[in-house]
Scaffold this motif. Structure first.
Motif: not given
Length: 297
Positions: A13-36
């Motif tokens: 699972l971890q390898e497949e998750y890392d391949k997609t690089k979707i964590q980068e998008i989730i991190d951007e959401l956390e950084k760019e959007l307050i609250g929500l």
């Protein structure tokens, strides 16, 4: 994360998750959007479902083909368009769409003014959106039951056909105020059945709006004077009670006006020698000159 296996096939699972690089998008959401927080949680849940669905397909397991069409409900300025862009990135990285672009439209882009005009307009928009995400803002304006000569129903029917028959080519996100969107879905059961992911965007608190204001200022290389943030917080609380409040959008407008007042204040100082601090600092008076503070009740 665990390892999924069936027969002699293993998937980490971890390898497949890392391949997609979707964590980068989730991190951007956390950084760019307050609250929500509920929005971010829901996006993570959708991403997790899609990742597991992808893994099940790799292992030739029965897959329920999760519905991808979505509904984003909430007031203006709560980040719906921003989250839609991030969702398009997630869908692209998980290979659910081929291009990953987001096309934002309103009723005027889809509905024509006369007979025979709507179908070509709607089909042209759909052609541009193929391979990506079509974001329809204030989608309830497509349906006007009180007007027999309105052509919005024709646009909806074309959308429904594409949403059903070309699900692998296009994801549609409908957006708007929650109450109006609920009535919109009630008016068309076929539409409601095709939208499986509902995300509700809460209004920001005054404290969250202050954080947003500070981020906006930082991006433009400004800052608040020590007492100005308290004044902005008071402004946010007052503005929230006024008509046409648009959350972060209203705060951005307030910041733009404060910058203009700061510029006028500095210009009025005449031949004063200016420091960097003078040029980057928003004083409380730059906010206090807002009509919310100067109007008499």
């Amino acid at each position: 994360m665990d390892t999924i296996y069936t027969n002699n096939t293993l998937v980490n699972l971890q390898e497949e998750y890392d391949k997609t690089k979707i964590q980068e998008i989730i991190d951007e959401l956390e950084k760019e959007l307050i609250g929500l927080k509920p929005v971010k949680t829901r996006i993570k849940e959708i991403a997790a479902l899609l990742l597991i669905d992808r893994l099940r397909n790799k292992l030739e397991l029965v897959s329920g083909s999760p519905g991808l069409h979505m509904s984003f409900t909430g007031s203006p300025g709560t980040g719906k368009t921003t989250v839609a862009m991030k969702m398009a990135d997630i869908l692209y990285r998980l290979c659910y769409i081929k291009k990953g672009h987001l096309l934002t439209v309103t009723r005027d882009d889809l509905v024509g003014q006369y007979i025979g005009h709507t179908a070509p307009k709607t089909k042209e928009v759909l052609k541009q959106a193929m391979g990506g995400v079509l974001f329809i803002d204030e989608a309830y304006y497509l349906y006007k039951p009180d007007n027999e000569r309105d052509y919005g129903a024709e646009a909806i029917e074309i959308l429904l056909q594409v949403m059903e028959n070309q699900r692998e080519d296009l994801v549609v996100i409908f957006a708007g105020y929650k109450e109006k969107m609920d009535r919109f879905y009630e008016s068309n059961p076929g539409l409601s059945s095709r939208v499986t992911n509902h995300v509700d965007f809460p209004d920001y608190t005054a404290e969250e709006l202050l954080k947003i204001a500070k981020l906006m200022l930082e991006e433009q290389q400004y800052k608040f004077a020590p007492n100005a943030d308290t004044v902005l917080l008071d402004y946010a609380e007052r503005r929230m009670k006024q008509p046409h409040f648009a959350n972060a959008r209203s705060i951005r407008n307030a910041i733009d006006r404060a910058r203009m007042r700061q510029a006028n204040r500095i210009f009025a100082s005449g031949d004063k020698v200016l420091t960097k601090g003078d040029l980057i600092t928003i004083q409380s008076e730059d906010i206090l000159k807002s009509r919310l503070f100067t109007q008499t009740n």
